[in-house]
Design a protein around this motif. Sequence first.
Motif, short mmCIF file in Angstrom:
data_model
loop_
_atom_site.label_atom_id
_atom_site.label_comp_id
_atom_site.label_asym_id
_atom_site.label_seq_id
_atom_site.Cartn_x
_atom_site.Cartn_y
_atom_site.Cartn_z
N VAL B 149 47.03 38.44 47.82
CA VAL B 149 46.45 37.16 48.27
C VAL B 149 45.35 36.67 47.33
N THR B 150 44.73 37.55 46.52
CA THR B 150 43.65 37.10 45.64
C THR B 150 44.13 36.85 44.21
N PHE B 151 45.43 37.03 44.03
CA PHE B 151 46.09 36.90 42.74
C PHE B 151 45.77 35.59 41.98
N PRO B 152 45.77 34.40 42.62
CA PRO B 152 45.67 33.16 41.84
C PRO B 152 44.26 32.75 41.39
N PHE B 153 43.21 33.28 42.02
CA PHE B 153 41.88 32.68 41.84
C PHE B 153 41.42 32.60 40.39
N ALA B 155 43.12 33.07 37.51
CA ALA B 155 44.04 32.30 36.66
C ALA B 155 43.89 30.80 36.91
N ARG B 156 43.82 30.41 38.20
CA ARG B 156 43.69 28.99 38.55
C ARG B 156 42.40 28.39 38.00
N GLU B 157 41.36 29.18 37.98
CA GLU B 157 40.06 28.71 37.49
C GLU B 157 40.11 28.54 35.97
N PRO B 190 32.91 34.16 25.61
CA PRO B 190 31.70 33.35 25.86
C PRO B 190 32.03 31.93 26.31
N LYS B 191 33.17 31.39 25.83
CA LYS B 191 33.54 30.03 26.19
C LYS B 191 33.95 29.93 27.65
N ILE B 192 34.61 31.01 28.16
CA ILE B 192 35.16 30.91 29.51
C ILE B 192 34.34 31.67 30.53
N LYS B 193 33.18 32.23 30.13
CA LYS B 193 32.54 33.19 31.03
C LYS B 193 32.12 32.58 32.35
N TRP B 194 31.71 31.31 32.36
CA TRP B 194 31.28 30.73 33.65
C TRP B 194 32.46 30.50 34.57
N GLY B 195 33.56 30.02 34.02
CA GLY B 195 34.77 29.87 34.81
C GLY B 195 35.25 31.21 35.31
N LEU B 196 35.16 32.20 34.43
CA LEU B 196 35.60 33.54 34.78
C LEU B 196 34.73 34.10 35.91
N LEU B 197 33.42 33.93 35.78
CA LEU B 197 32.51 34.43 36.80
C LEU B 197 32.81 33.77 38.14
N TYR B 198 33.05 32.48 38.09
CA TYR B 198 33.35 31.76 39.32
C TYR B 198 34.65 32.28 39.94
N GLY B 199 35.65 32.50 39.11
CA GLY B 199 36.92 33.05 39.59
C GLY B 199 36.73 34.42 40.22
N VAL B 200 35.90 35.25 39.59
CA VAL B 200 35.65 36.59 40.11
C VAL B 200 34.92 36.51 41.46
#
Lengths: 360, 292
Positions: B149-153, B155-157, B190-200
Motif C-alpha cells: 500500500v505504500t509502494f507509490p508514494f 515514486a509519485r513524488e 541533492p536535486k531531489i532530496k526535498w521531494g524524496l524526503l517528502y515521499g519518505v
Amino acid sequence: MSIEIRNIRKQFGQFTALDNVSLDIASGELLALLGPSGCGKTTLLRIIAGLEKPDAGQVLFAGTDATHTHVAERQVGFVFQHYALFRHMTVFDNVAFGLSVKPRRERPSQEEIRERVMKLLKMVQLDWLAEAYPGQLSGGQRQRIALARSLAVEPKVLLLDEPFGALDAKVRKDLRRWLRELHNDMHITSVFVTHDQEEALEVSDRVVVMDHGHIEQVGRPDDIYEHPATPFVTQFLGDVNLFHGRVDAGQLTIGNYEQALGQHQDAAGDAAVAYVRPHDLDLSLQADGALAQGRVEHIHAVGPVVRVELQQADGQTIEAAVSKERFRALGIVPGDTVYVTPRKLAVFLQEAAGQQDYVI
Amino acid sequence: MADLTTESRPVRYALTGIALVFLFLFLLLPLISVFWEALQKGWALYLSALTEPDALSAIKLTLISAVIAVPLNLVFGVAAAWAISRFEFRGKSLLITLIDLPFAVSPVVAGLMFILLFGANTVAGGWLQDHGLQVIFAVPGIVLATVFVTFPFVARELIPLMQSQGADEEQAAIVLGASGWQTFRKVTLPKIKWGLLYGVILTNARAMGEFGAVSVVSGHIRGETNTIPLHVEILYNEYNFVGAFACASLLALLALVTLLVKSMVEWNLQRQQQASTLRTAEARLQAQAAQP
C-alpha cells in the motif's frame, strides 16, 4: 586534437537527424556548425561528445576510433545551451567538480584544486563570485562559469551548444569577442553550434552550414559568404532577392537583362534563379542595363545604410541597401519608379534551387 | 493607495474566516479530542495504556513494518522515477500505471490478494509453511501488505520532479568524468532530496497508519499480529476508550512530529540560501569598491 567524422547516420524514429555526414576538424581550430533548428547540428555535436550514439559511422579523435569510447573518457569539455550548472553547489564547487570526481590516485590535492579553480575563475573574471550559487548569477555570468567548469579538466576538445543563444544582444556581442580571444590564447580544438549566421561568421575559423541532416557547405566565413555553394546557403546567410530567368551556354537572361557568367557553360536554356543581396543592388533612375524596375514603397533611413523596398509590376518586392550618400544623390521618394542593377549575383539552375526550397 | 489586485475587506475576511472555521472543525478539533479523550482519566492511566504488553507489541510491530517498508519503497521509488524520467523503453506507460495500482485498489482487496496468494491452502502458502514460514496471519504478511500500500508514494513524488528538472546536470557531470554513482550521489540526490524526503514522510505515515490491508492479513492475534491501528480498533470495540485514544494519540503525535521535522528542514534550507545571498551581495560590493 583533430577530429574526423566519417559517414555518421542518426535516426530518431522516422526523423533522420544526420544522413551520412563526414567532416574533418583540424587540431586547434574554432569551427561553427550553422543551420536552422532541426538541421542536425546539435545531434552532431552530441555525437562528437559521446552523449548520443550514431546509428552508423565513426568518430575519430586524433586518428583513433572513439565511436565507442564512453563520454567520461573522451576528455571533452561540453558547454550546455542552458548551462546545466549544478544548482545546489557554489560556483567554486561547480568548477571544482571535474577535478574532485577523479579517482583518488589522479586527483590533485585540495590546495591544487583550489589554486586551479581560482585561476580559472580569474580567467573568466568572476573570482569574486566563488561563493555564490548559480541561481544568483546573470545569464552571461552563468555562461562563463559553465565554460570555466568545462575547462577545469583540461579537455582536448571544447564543444559548445548554442553558447550565446539565451543571452541578450549586448552580452552576446561581448561574450563572442571574449570566446574568440580565449580561443586565440588556448588553441584548443573547439566546435560550437549556432543558428545565428552573424555569430558563426564573426567568431569561427571555419563554418559548416547544415540543413536537413546534410552538410551544405564547409569553408572560411568570408568564402562562404562570398561564394555560397547552394541556394540554401545563399538564403540562410542573409537577406536576398530572387530573380527568375534562363541560362544558355553561360549567358544569363532575365527579361531584357543579359549577363555573361563564368559558370553553367553547358546549360541549354535551363530555368535559373539569380540571388542578389540587398547591398549588391545599385539603384538608378536610368533604365539602361537594368535587371528590374519597381515602385518605391518604403524607405528605412535609420543607420549608415538606407534600405529601400521596391514593388515590381508582378507584386514581388525587391529590397536594396544603398549608402546614405548614394541615397541623397538619387533623391528618391516613395512612389518613384527606380531601376536596379546587380553588382554581383549568384546563379543556380532551377532544378537545384527547386529541391532546396527554404522558408524562413 | 487602493490595491487593485485584492478583493474588498469583507470578502477577504469572509474567505479567511471560512478557511479557518473549516480547518478548526475538520482538523484541529478531532486532533484535540483525541488527546482530550486519551488524557481524560489522567497521566497514569494514559501511560499504563501505552506500556501494557499488548500495546508495546503493537508499537513494536508497527515500527518493524515501517522500518522494512520505508527503505524498500525508497529504493524502489528512486529507481522507478530514475528509469521513467531518464529513459525511453517498452512498457514505460504500463510501469507508470502499475505504480498507481495500490492507490487504485481498495486496501481490503489488496489484503485479500495476499491471502489468495499466500494463504495456508494455496500452493505458494502451503510450500512456504512446510518450510517453516507462515505469511498470512503473521508478521511477513503484515510487512507485505504495508509495502504494497505504500509502494507509490516516493515514486509519485519524484517522477514529476525529475521530469521537470531534466537530465542536463547529470549529463554535465558525466562529461566531466563522474561515474554513474558519483553522478547520482553528488548531482541527482541533492536535486531531489526535498521531494524524496517528502515521499519518505508520506510513506512512513501511511506505513504506520495503514488499517485495511493489514487488518485482512493480520488475523488480530493480540500481542502477536496487531499493529497500532488494529490495536486501537480492538480496544475501542471493547469500550476501553482511554486505551484506544492513548494509542491513537501516538499516531496523531507521529503526524505532528513529521510536520515539525518537515518545516524545520525547510526553514533551515531557506536560512542557508539567505546567508549565501548576503555573502554574494557583500562580494559584489567589495568587487565594485576594488575597481578604480
